[in-house]
Design an enzyme around this catalytic site. Structure first.
Site, PDB file in Angstrom:
ATOM      1  N   LYS A   1     -57.994 -84.310  -6.328  1.00  0.00           N
ATOM      2  CA  LYS A   1     -58.287 -85.748  -6.437  1.00  0.00           C
ATOM      3  C   LYS A   1     -59.696 -85.999  -5.903  1.00  0.00           C
ATOM      4  O   LYS A   1     -60.054 -85.519  -4.825  1.00  0.00           O
ATOM      5  CB  LYS A   1     -57.243 -86.578  -5.670  1.00  0.00           C
ATOM      6  CG  LYS A   1     -55.890 -86.571  -6.376  1.00  0.00           C
ATOM      7  CD  LYS A   1     -54.946 -87.577  -5.784  1.00  0.00           C
ATOM      8  CE  LYS A   1     -53.543 -87.395  -6.344  1.00  0.00           C
ATOM      9  NZ  LYS A   1     -53.275 -88.131  -7.558  1.00  0.00           N
TER      10      LYS A   1
ATOM     11  N   LYS B   1     -46.293 -76.080  -7.445  1.00  0.00           N
ATOM     12  CA  LYS B   1     -45.471 -76.223  -6.273  1.00  0.00           C
ATOM     13  C   LYS B   1     -44.073 -76.683  -6.680  1.00  0.00           C
ATOM     14  O   LYS B   1     -43.957 -77.184  -7.801  1.00  0.00           O
ATOM     15  CB  LYS B   1     -46.097 -77.221  -5.299  1.00  0.00           C
ATOM     16  CG  LYS B   1     -46.396 -78.584  -5.954  1.00  0.00           C
ATOM     17  CD  LYS B   1     -46.511 -79.667  -4.960  1.00  0.00           C
ATOM     18  CE  LYS B   1     -45.189 -80.291  -4.623  1.00  0.00           C
ATOM     19  NZ  LYS B   1     -44.629 -81.182  -5.651  1.00  0.00           N
TER      20      LYS B   1
ATOM     21  N   HIS C   1     -49.138 -81.770  -0.273  1.00  0.00           N
ATOM     22  CA  HIS C   1     -50.169 -82.813  -0.377  1.00  0.00           C
ATOM     23  C   HIS C   1     -50.574 -83.381   0.990  1.00  0.00           C
ATOM     24  O   HIS C   1     -51.747 -83.533   1.288  1.00  0.00           O
ATOM     25  CB  HIS C   1     -49.698 -83.970  -1.263  1.00  0.00           C
ATOM     26  CG  HIS C   1     -49.166 -83.540  -2.603  1.00  0.00           C
ATOM     27  ND1 HIS C   1     -49.610 -82.420  -3.258  1.00  0.00           N
ATOM     28  CD2 HIS C   1     -48.220 -84.089  -3.425  1.00  0.00           C
ATOM     29  CE1 HIS C   1     -48.962 -82.300  -4.413  1.00  0.00           C
ATOM     30  NE2 HIS C   1     -48.115 -83.288  -4.528  1.00  0.00           N
TER      31      HIS C   1
ATOM     32  N   ARG D   1     -37.041 -72.319 -24.165  1.00  0.00           N
ATOM     33  CA  ARG D   1     -35.782 -71.838 -24.732  1.00  0.00           C
ATOM     34  C   ARG D   1     -35.406 -72.512 -26.055  1.00  0.00           C
ATOM     35  O   ARG D   1     -34.708 -71.960 -26.866  1.00  0.00           O
ATOM     36  CB  ARG D   1     -34.636 -72.096 -23.741  1.00  0.00           C
ATOM     37  CG  ARG D   1     -34.552 -71.055 -22.677  1.00  0.00           C
ATOM     38  CD  ARG D   1     -33.639 -71.491 -21.577  1.00  0.00           C
ATOM     39  NE  ARG D   1     -34.229 -72.592 -20.804  1.00  0.00           N
ATOM     40  CZ  ARG D   1     -33.811 -72.978 -19.626  1.00  0.00           C
ATOM     41  NH1 ARG D   1     -32.789 -72.402 -19.069  1.00  0.00           N
ATOM     42  NH2 ARG D   1     -34.399 -73.953 -18.977  1.00  0.00           N
TER      43      ARG D   1
ATOM     44  N   ASP E   1     -41.246 -81.883  -0.954  1.00  0.00           N
ATOM     45  CA  ASP E   1     -41.872 -82.286  -2.218  1.00  0.00           C
ATOM     46  C   ASP E   1     -43.345 -82.644  -2.019  1.00  0.00           C
ATOM     47  O   ASP E   1     -44.192 -82.210  -2.790  1.00  0.00           O
ATOM     48  CB  ASP E   1     -41.101 -83.484  -2.804  1.00  0.00           C
ATOM     49  CG  ASP E   1     -41.622 -83.895  -4.171  1.00  0.00           C
ATOM     50  OD1 ASP E   1     -41.955 -83.003  -4.968  1.00  0.00           O
ATOM     51  OD2 ASP E   1     -41.689 -85.110  -4.454  1.00  0.00           O
TER      52      ASP E   1
HETATM   53  C1  BG6 Z   1     -45.761 -84.422  -6.959  1.00  0.00           C
HETATM   54  C2  BG6 Z   1     -44.378 -84.715  -6.476  1.00  0.00           C
HETATM   55  O1  BG6 Z   1     -46.214 -83.199  -6.452  1.00  0.00           O
HETATM   56  O2  BG6 Z   1     -46.646 -85.448  -6.525  1.00  0.00           O
HETATM   57  C3  BG6 Z   1     -43.919 -86.093  -6.976  1.00  0.00           C
HETATM   58  O3  BG6 Z   1     -43.479 -83.727  -6.947  1.00  0.00           O
HETATM   59  C4  BG6 Z   1     -44.921 -87.141  -6.586  1.00  0.00           C
HETATM   60  O4  BG6 Z   1     -42.645 -86.423  -6.452  1.00  0.00           O
HETATM   61  C5  BG6 Z   1     -46.319 -86.725  -7.024  1.00  0.00           C
HETATM   62  O5  BG6 Z   1     -44.547 -88.346  -7.213  1.00  0.00           O
HETATM   63  C6  BG6 Z   1     -47.372 -87.685  -6.525  1.00  0.00           C
HETATM   64  O6  BG6 Z   1     -48.571 -87.378  -7.165  1.00  0.00           O
HETATM   65  P1  BG6 Z   1     -49.535 -88.507  -7.664  1.00  0.00           P
HETATM   66  O7  BG6 Z   1     -50.721 -87.802  -8.204  1.00  0.00           O
HETATM   67  O8  BG6 Z   1     -48.783 -89.306  -8.684  1.00  0.00           O
HETATM   68  O9  BG6 Z   1     -49.844 -89.312  -6.446  1.00  0.00           O
END
Ligand code: BG6
Length: 475
Positions: free
Chosen positions: A207, A173, A265, A65, A260
């Site tokens: 990862k 996500k 994950h 924007r 989150d």
């Molecule tokens: C993200 C979350 O998907 O993953 C974050 O929104 C989190 O809150 C992050 O900190 C962790 O990812 P990584 O790769 O830093 O372990």
């Protein structure tokens, strides 16, 4: 326009030694001024560029924007992009920024998409070729539907040259907010795009140490016979972070730890640890087995919920910027759950995650059965990526005393360690090459929401515990 068909080129180098299609490619980033673009996407693209893992002809178009001239935009990106000072030659950064363009626009205005289309056409004309287009939605989920809708309506997602100029969409996500919203979004996405065009990101899957789980499980015959309820007592999956919410209060307070990182994950780590062997090591078979496993996680019935769940919030969270003063959002959770398959009969899986904890550590511990001498297999996802096994030996010397020892594999010992791509580099690279293995399928996303929604249905009844920053867990 003349479409020149170029051959595939082989990219040199360890982890990326696969074919990259050299058709020009344009990344269109919605939300380019946001946190994710600055922290992950742009630094990853820069690194791919510097290491020559992007097509020779590429462009990045930021869409947002704010009002910027092209020069102001590049200056902004230079400052916004989080790179370690001195990591790259200034010349490389400058050349990278030369590939960047800006399109100011509103997500819900057709004219903005028409302008974007003209911008892309000009770039294609410059390439003398119809390019691939990768649309990356790095925006708050509430914008997804609008952007997808307008993208589709504007015709921008129609490949300009059949096979040679594909269009793909990368979706971040959280994918939805519960089962209903995820289903609705997925349905809409499915109406607008073919599944092969949709890349739903869960960067944990990309990862390195997570990808290794399947290789480790299915290539070492000593473990597979033990990989079941007869020999495994419990599994503990942890994603702990030392950082708090780092200024993301506005987003985080509406989401909380379970959605989150739990819905995505952590359930993906669980899927890789517990799934059945795939028929083949390809995207379709692996995604199918991950989805199947996630669909077998037992919904927590509300009676047991209070015993099986801990919800916590770190002290001081509610005074962070963007957080409601009386916020009940959790920054920590711990769940005990089970998998409804014969292999995992009665084996508890503990899923745990927290912010502002004692240390940053993601790992999976497999506790084998054994009374006072328990073998533990650990997959360390980050940091200090590796695999270790705790076992027992006779203490050298007189007597028959035993002591625990560990056998370790450390990624940092591998000569290829310095080449390990960051998860986001891998995500972007795979999206260009079209490999969907490390992206979540419709079935996985919906199964994950089904389980998480069962937990959320009674979430508010679980008392919120306040823990001190720097705690190792929350009781
Ligand atoms: C993200 C979350 O998907 O993953 C974050 O929104 C989190 O809150 C992050 O900190 C962790 O990812 P990584 O790769 O830093 O372990």
């Amino acid at each position: 326009m003349v479409i020149i068909r170029k051959p595939l080129a082989l990219v040199a180098g360890g982890f990326f030694a696969i074919m990259i299609n050299m058709t020009p490619t344009i990344f269109i980033i919605f939300g380019v001024t946001g946190d994710l673009a600055g922290r992950k996407l742009l630094p990853s693209l820069l690194n791919l560029y510097v290491n020559k893992h992007l097509p020779a002809k590429f462009a990045i178009v930021g869409f947002s924007r704010r009002n910027f001239s092209r020069e102001e935009f590049r200056q902004f990106i230079r400052e916004h992009m989080k790179v370690v000072p001195g990591q790259y030659h200034e010349e490389d950064i400058k050349h990278f920024l030369d590939h960047m363009y800006y399109e100011q626009g509103l997500f819900d205005t057709p004219a903005s998409y028409a302008n974007l289309a003209s911008r892309l056409q000009i770039l294609d004309d410059g390439f003398h070729q119809c390019s691939n287009k990768l649309f990356h939605l790095a925006v708050a989920p509430s914008f997804y539907e609008t952007i997808l809708e307008y993208l589709s309506k504007s015709g921008l997602t129609i490949p300009c040259a059949g096979e040679e100029g594909w269009t793909r969409v990368l979706v971040e996500k959280p994918f939805g907010n519960d089962s209903d919203t995820a289903r609705k979004l997925d349905k809409r996405l499915g109406e607008l795009f073919d599944e092969t065009q949709i890349f739903r990101i869960d960067h944990y899957l990309a990862k390195e140490a997570l990808q290794n789980i399947l290789i480790f499980r299915f290539n070492n015959t000593i473990f597979e016979p033990l990989w079941n309820y007869e020999h495994i007592e419990a599994v503990h999956i942890r994603l702990m972070e030392k950082n708090g919410i780092e200024g993301r209060g506005g987003f985080y307070d509406d989401v909380g730890a379970l959605k989150d990182v739990g819905q995505n994950h952590i359930l993906q780590m669980l899927a890789l640890i517990a799934m059945e062997p795939p028929e083949a090591f390809d995207a379709v078979s692996i995604r199918k087995q991950r989805a199947k496993l996630i669909s077998k996680i037992k919904p927590l019935n509300s009676k047991k919920l209070e015993e099986a769940v801990v919800r916590g919030q770190y002290e001081g969270y509610s005074s962070e910027k963007g957080v409601k003063r009386n916020s009940q959002t959790e920054t920590y959770f711990r769940l005990e759950t089970y998998i409804d398959t014969l292999r995992w009969k009665n084996v508890p899986f503990y899923l745990e995650s927290g912010k502002a904890m004692a240390e940053s550590k993601s790992e999976i511990n497999i506790y084998f059965k054994g009374n006072d001498k328990q073998n533990i297999l650990t997959f360390r996802i980050q940091p200090d990526e590796g695999i270790k096994i705790k076992f027992f030996v006779k203490t050298p010397g007189f007597g028959m005393v035993t002591e625990p020892k560990t056998m370790k594999f450390k990624y940092s010992d591998s000569p290829a360690f310095h080449e390990l791509p960051d998860a986001y580099e891998r995500v972007l690279y795979d999206a260009i090459t079209g490999d969907q293995t490390l992206f979540t399928s419709t079935d996985e996303v919906l199964a994950a929401w089904k389980f998480i929604t069962s937990v959320l249905s009674a979430w508010d009844r679980i008392p919120l515990k306040i823990y001190k920053k720097g705690s190792s867990t929350c009781h």
